[in-house]
Design an enzyme around this catalytic site. Sequence first.
Site, mmCIF file in Angstrom:
data_model
loop_
_atom_site.group_PDB
_atom_site.id
_atom_site.type_symbol
_atom_site.label_atom_id
_atom_site.label_comp_id
_atom_site.label_asym_id
_atom_site.label_seq_id
_atom_site.Cartn_x
_atom_site.Cartn_y
_atom_site.Cartn_z
ATOM 1 N N ARG A 18 1.041 -1.041 0.040
ATOM 2 C CA ARG A 18 -0.087 -0.115 0.046
ATOM 3 C C ARG A 18 1.030 1.099 0.069
ATOM 4 N NH1 ARG A 18 -0.467 -2.065 5.378
ATOM 5 N NH2 ARG A 18 0.561 -0.559 6.672
ATOM 6 N N ASN A 98 11.516 0.810 1.178
ATOM 7 C CA ASN A 98 10.536 1.870 1.520
ATOM 8 C C ASN A 98 9.877 1.247 2.699
ATOM 9 O OD1 ASN A 98 8.045 3.369 0.833
ATOM 10 N ND2 ASN A 98 7.051 1.222 1.072
ATOM 11 N N TYR A 165 11.272 7.930 15.567
ATOM 12 C CA TYR A 165 11.026 7.778 13.723
ATOM 13 C C TYR A 165 12.370 8.706 13.348
ATOM 14 C CZ TYR A 165 8.750 8.279 9.506
ATOM 15 O OH TYR A 165 8.659 8.337 8.170
HETATM 16 N N1 LIG Z 1 3.204 8.803 4.660
HETATM 17 C C1 LIG Z 1 3.948 9.753 4.898
HETATM 18 O O1 LIG Z 1 3.559 10.977 5.636
HETATM 19 C C2 LIG Z 1 5.438 9.664 4.884
HETATM 20 C C3 LIG Z 1 6.294 10.620 4.852
HETATM 21 C C4 LIG Z 1 7.704 10.598 4.929
HETATM 22 C C5 LIG Z 1 8.243 9.307 4.899
HETATM 23 N N2 LIG Z 1 7.292 8.300 4.787
HETATM 24 C C6 LIG Z 1 8.017 6.925 4.703
HETATM 25 O O2 LIG Z 1 7.523 6.427 3.457
HETATM 26 C C7 LIG Z 1 7.492 4.792 3.854
HETATM 27 C C8 LIG Z 1 6.257 4.463 3.451
HETATM 28 O O3 LIG Z 1 5.416 5.187 4.231
HETATM 29 P P1 LIG Z 1 3.797 4.931 3.847
HETATM 30 O O4 LIG Z 1 2.982 6.052 4.340
HETATM 31 O O5 LIG Z 1 3.287 4.398 2.511
HETATM 32 O O6 LIG Z 1 3.223 3.965 4.800
HETATM 33 P P2 LIG Z 1 2.249 2.585 4.837
HETATM 34 O O7 LIG Z 1 1.233 2.889 3.936
HETATM 35 O O8 LIG Z 1 2.071 2.446 6.353
HETATM 36 O O9 LIG Z 1 2.966 1.415 4.325
HETATM 37 C C9 LIG Z 1 4.107 0.685 4.839
HETATM 38 C C10 LIG Z 1 4.315 -0.654 3.928
HETATM 39 O O10 LIG Z 1 5.372 -1.074 4.745
HETATM 40 C C11 LIG Z 1 5.156 -2.588 5.070
HETATM 41 N N3 LIG Z 1 5.734 -2.702 6.335
HETATM 42 C C12 LIG Z 1 5.947 -2.069 7.554
HETATM 43 N N4 LIG Z 1 6.664 -2.961 8.315
HETATM 44 C C13 LIG Z 1 7.046 -3.893 7.357
HETATM 45 C C14 LIG Z 1 8.023 -4.919 7.844
HETATM 46 N N5 LIG Z 1 8.649 -5.126 9.075
HETATM 47 N N6 LIG Z 1 8.564 -5.435 6.831
HETATM 48 C C15 LIG Z 1 7.834 -5.674 5.475
HETATM 49 N N7 LIG Z 1 7.112 -4.593 5.360
HETATM 50 C C16 LIG Z 1 6.647 -3.805 6.299
HETATM 51 C C17 LIG Z 1 3.601 -2.409 5.252
HETATM 52 O O11 LIG Z 1 2.857 -3.625 5.074
HETATM 53 P P3 LIG Z 1 2.389 -4.769 6.300
HETATM 54 O O12 LIG Z 1 2.132 -3.816 7.411
HETATM 55 O O13 LIG Z 1 1.484 -5.686 5.942
HETATM 56 O O14 LIG Z 1 3.883 -5.381 6.408
HETATM 57 C C18 LIG Z 1 3.038 -1.276 3.987
HETATM 58 O O15 LIG Z 1 3.139 -2.279 2.703
HETATM 59 C C19 LIG Z 1 7.778 4.712 5.195
HETATM 60 O O16 LIG Z 1 9.419 4.337 5.266
HETATM 61 C C20 LIG Z 1 7.920 5.992 5.753
HETATM 62 O O17 LIG Z 1 8.491 6.287 6.933
HETATM 63 C C21 LIG Z 1 6.051 7.982 4.737
#
Ligand SMILES: NC(=O)c1ccc[n+]([C@@H]2O[C@H](COP(=O)([O-])OP(=O)(O)OC[C@H]3O[C@@H](n4cnc5c(N)ncnc54)[C@H](OP(=O)(O)O)[C@@H]3O)[C@@H](O)[C@H]2O)c1
Length: 268
Positions: A18, A98, A165
């Site tokens: 996702r 990611n 974080y």
């Molecule tokens: N959204 C924001 O505002 C934002 C801003 C800056 C940076 N980021 C960074 O961007 C990245 C993605 O963010 P997002 O908002 O897209 O997050 P998200 O929607 O929560 O998606 C996270 C993804 O990582 C997977 N995941 C989590 N822990 C895992 C593990 N231990 N092993 C394998 N897969 C794992 C989740 O699936 P499962 O839970 O099924 O494993 C999911 O597919 C992250 O690194 C986040 O820190 C996000």
Amino acid sequence: MKNRHLEGKYAIITGASRGIGQAIAAALAGEGAGVVICSRGKSEGNEARSLFSFAEEIRSMGAQAVAVRSDVSREEDVNTIVRQALETFGRVDILVNNAGVFPNYHSPLVDYPIESWDETMATNLRGVFLCIKAVLPQMIEQKAGCIINISSIAAVRSGKGRIAYGVSKAGVERLTFGLAEEVKEYNIAINALCPVGLTDTESARKLFPEQNPDRWVKPEDVAEAAIWLACQSASTFTGKAVMVPAHGRRTIFIYGRGAGERPWVQID
Ligand SMILES: NC(=O)c1ccc[n+]([C@@H]2O[C@H](COP(=O)([O-])OP(=O)(O)OC[C@H]3O[C@@H](n4cnc5c(N)ncnc54)[C@H](OP(=O)(O)O)[C@@H]3O)[C@@H](O)[C@H]2O)c1
């Protein structure tokens, strides 16, 4: 299919069930890359289904895709991802680290639960280290590779109550800058990609329901920057952190470490 800039390239994208990871995997596949997508998929079966149905969706677009259910904080799972990639495609050109967690728990460090600290570091930092360690032998043998680590503005500016974080992302960037020097001779590029502020994913909407997502970075914008980075080599662009600005803003900063380079470059 859009363009075919990445035809004949094979990528691993972690956390691709996702959000940002899914947008990056779709964009890489759209450019012709074969993709291995992974996530833990442990939330009551739904996430697991979404990972496998997403792979099916990519295949129906005419691209190659394999889904591997795995936890990046576990060495054996990470080895399975890389083994699966090599068995299917024979090489790994691109690794997108990611997968990340943004703990729901916010509190001053003095009260911060040790389990939340450990959980954050296990996925956000150990996971990145393990995935890189597992793909490097192949990339070194190929004498080519491209690693993209999804970081955050929190690496340089983490909010009160969210230090864990920020520390995990600062660690990812330090790893990026240091490793770029170590692997340059093998023509491996490694860069960090940092959305500036919140990115419009379901997880972010759940965590910050009071904020207006119209002003956030879009996952597609992060994916577009990821495509550009995936097309770089160690001789064109490495050891940098690239900021992706929020929608409608044009200025981006690139920073990093390199002999004789200015630490910050501003591009309007
Ligand atoms: N959204 C924001 O505002 C934002 C801003 C800056 C940076 N980021 C960074 O961007 C990245 C993605 O963010 P997002 O908002 O897209 O997050 P998200 O929607 O929560 O998606 C996270 C993804 O990582 C997977 N995941 C989590 N822990 C895992 C593990 N231990 N092993 C394998 N897969 C794992 C989740 O699936 P499962 O839970 O099924 O494993 C999911 O597919 C992250 O690194 C986040 O820190 C996000």
